[in-house]
Design a protein around this motif. Structure first.
Motif, PDB file in Angstrom:
ATOM      1  N   GLN A  66       0.808  -1.218   0.000  1.00 55.35           N
ATOM      2  CA  GLN A  66       0.000   0.000   0.000  1.00 55.35           C
ATOM      3  C   GLN A  66       0.842   1.269   0.000  1.00 55.35           C
ATOM      4  O   GLN A  66       1.811   1.391   0.749  1.00 55.35           O
ATOM      5  N   GLU A  67       0.444   2.204  -0.861  1.00 51.91           N
ATOM      6  CA  GLU A  67       0.958   3.566  -0.822  1.00 51.91           C
ATOM      7  C   GLU A  67       0.018   4.355   0.085  1.00 51.91           C
ATOM      8  O   GLU A  67      -1.196   4.143   0.044  1.00 51.91           O
ATOM      9  N   GLU A  68       0.568   5.252   0.891  1.00 46.66           N
ATOM     10  CA  GLU A  68      -0.270   6.067   1.772  1.00 46.66           C
ATOM     11  C   GLU A  68       0.003   7.543   1.535  1.00 46.66           C
ATOM     12  O   GLU A  68       1.142   7.941   1.295  1.00 46.66           O
ATOM     13  N   ALA A  69      -1.060   8.323   1.638  1.00 46.46           N
ATOM     14  CA  ALA A  69      -0.956   9.776   1.539  1.00 46.46           C
ATOM     15  C   ALA A  69      -1.752  10.368   2.692  1.00 46.46           C
ATOM     16  O   ALA A  69      -2.880   9.945   2.956  1.00 46.46           O
ATOM     17  N   PHE A  70      -1.164  11.331   3.392  1.00 49.36           N
ATOM     18  CA  PHE A  70      -1.808  12.005   4.517  1.00 49.36           C
ATOM     19  C   PHE A  70      -1.911  13.490   4.181  1.00 49.36           C
ATOM     20  O   PHE A  70      -0.883  14.163   4.042  1.00 49.36           O
ATOM     21  N   TYR A  71      -3.121  13.999   4.054  1.00 48.44           N
ATOM     22  CA  TYR A  71      -3.341  15.420   3.788  1.00 48.44           C
ATOM     23  C   TYR A  71      -3.795  16.061   5.095  1.00 48.44           C
ATOM     24  O   TYR A  71      -4.796  15.644   5.688  1.00 48.44           O
ATOM     25  N   VAL A  72      -3.058  17.062   5.546  1.00 47.40           N
ATOM     26  CA  VAL A  72      -3.347  17.703   6.825  1.00 47.40           C
ATOM     27  C   VAL A  72      -4.419  18.767   6.632  1.00 47.40           C
ATOM     28  O   VAL A  72      -4.208  19.764   5.933  1.00 47.40           O
ATOM     29  N   LEU A  73      -5.569  18.542   7.263  1.00 45.50           N
ATOM     30  CA  LEU A  73      -6.695  19.472   7.191  1.00 45.50           C
ATOM     31  C   LEU A  73      -6.533  20.622   8.182  1.00 45.50           C
ATOM     32  O   LEU A  73      -6.931  21.755   7.897  1.00 45.50           O
ATOM     33  N   ALA A 124      -6.455  10.543   5.323  1.00 39.47           N
ATOM     34  CA  ALA A 124      -5.471   9.563   4.868  1.00 39.47           C
ATOM     35  C   ALA A 124      -6.068   8.712   3.757  1.00 39.47           C
ATOM     36  O   ALA A 124      -7.208   8.260   3.855  1.00 39.47           O
ATOM     37  N   VAL A 125      -5.265   8.506   2.706  1.00 40.72           N
ATOM     38  CA  VAL A 125      -5.687   7.697   1.569  1.00 40.72           C
ATOM     39  C   VAL A 125      -4.629   6.630   1.345  1.00 40.72           C
ATOM     40  O   VAL A 125      -3.426   6.933   1.306  1.00 40.72           O
ATOM     41  N   GLY A 126      -5.071   5.387   1.214  1.00 43.89           N
ATOM     42  CA  GLY A 126      -4.153   4.286   0.953  1.00 43.89           C
ATOM     43  C   GLY A 126      -4.664   3.419  -0.178  1.00 43.89           C
ATOM     44  O   GLY A 126      -5.858   3.142  -0.263  1.00 43.89           O
ATOM     45  N   ALA A 127      -3.752   3.013  -1.073  1.00 43.02           N
ATOM     46  CA  ALA A 127      -4.160   2.146  -2.178  1.00 43.02           C
ATOM     47  C   ALA A 127      -2.993   1.231  -2.537  1.00 43.02           C
ATOM     48  O   ALA A 127      -1.840   1.664  -2.488  1.00 43.02           O
ATOM     49  N   PRO A 128      -3.283  -0.002  -2.894  1.00 48.02           N
ATOM     50  CA  PRO A 128      -4.610  -0.612  -2.865  1.00 48.02           C
ATOM     51  C   PRO A 128      -5.067  -0.849  -1.427  1.00 48.02           C
ATOM     52  O   PRO A 128      -4.250  -0.881  -0.514  1.00 48.02           O
TER      53      PRO A 128
END
Length: 139
Positions: free
Chosen positions: A56-63, A108-112
């Motif tokens: 999994q690739e993960e992306a964290f966007y700080v709100l 946070a977004v993770g795929a797959p």
């Protein structure tokens, strides 16, 4: 065609987590990507453990706030409106430091979206390897 609108306020927080976690992709019945919203008070961490993923690739966007991310390369400070990413095999631990002034909110977004893909990472194992001792892996 399939469309879904999910209000985070309608998604119950997950139990037994170190901070508030709302599984948005689960509520939207998405199966190829994991989308989660976190809220961490000062002193709380986002994941259950310092970890890395096999696939999994993960992306964290700080709100809001400043998220800190511990990595073997050092600690990153990720400000509101910024994105932090981790590729497979890259250990990380996101948290809100105990001395922070306010909670942080992170998308946070993770795929797959893969079950059982997270592996605990022990940074002392890297120190042992540097001292000539054998490395045992991170499970």
């Amino acid at each position: 065609m399939g469309y879904t609108v999910v209000s985070q306020s309608e998604v119950s927080p997950a139990e037994e987590r170190p901070c508030e976690l709302r599984r948005l992709s689960e509520a939207a019945e998405m199966s190829n990507v994991a989308i989660n919203r976190f809220r961490a008070e000062p002193g709380e961490q986002i994941p259950l453990a310092y970890h890395y993923h096999d696939q999994q690739e993960e992306a964290f966007y700080v709100l809001s706030g400043t998220m800190h991310v511990e990595t073997p390369d050092g600690t990153y400070q990720v400000e509101t409106g910024s994105l932090f990413t981790a590729t497979p095999g890259s250990p990380h631990r996101a948290y809100n430091p105990a001395d922070a002034e306010a909670a942080i909110e992170v998308l946070a977004v993770g795929a797959p979206a893969v079950d059982g893909d997270a592996n605990e990472y022990d940074p002392s194992e890297d120190d042992s390897a540097a001292d000539g001792e054998s490395e045992t892996g991170g499970s």
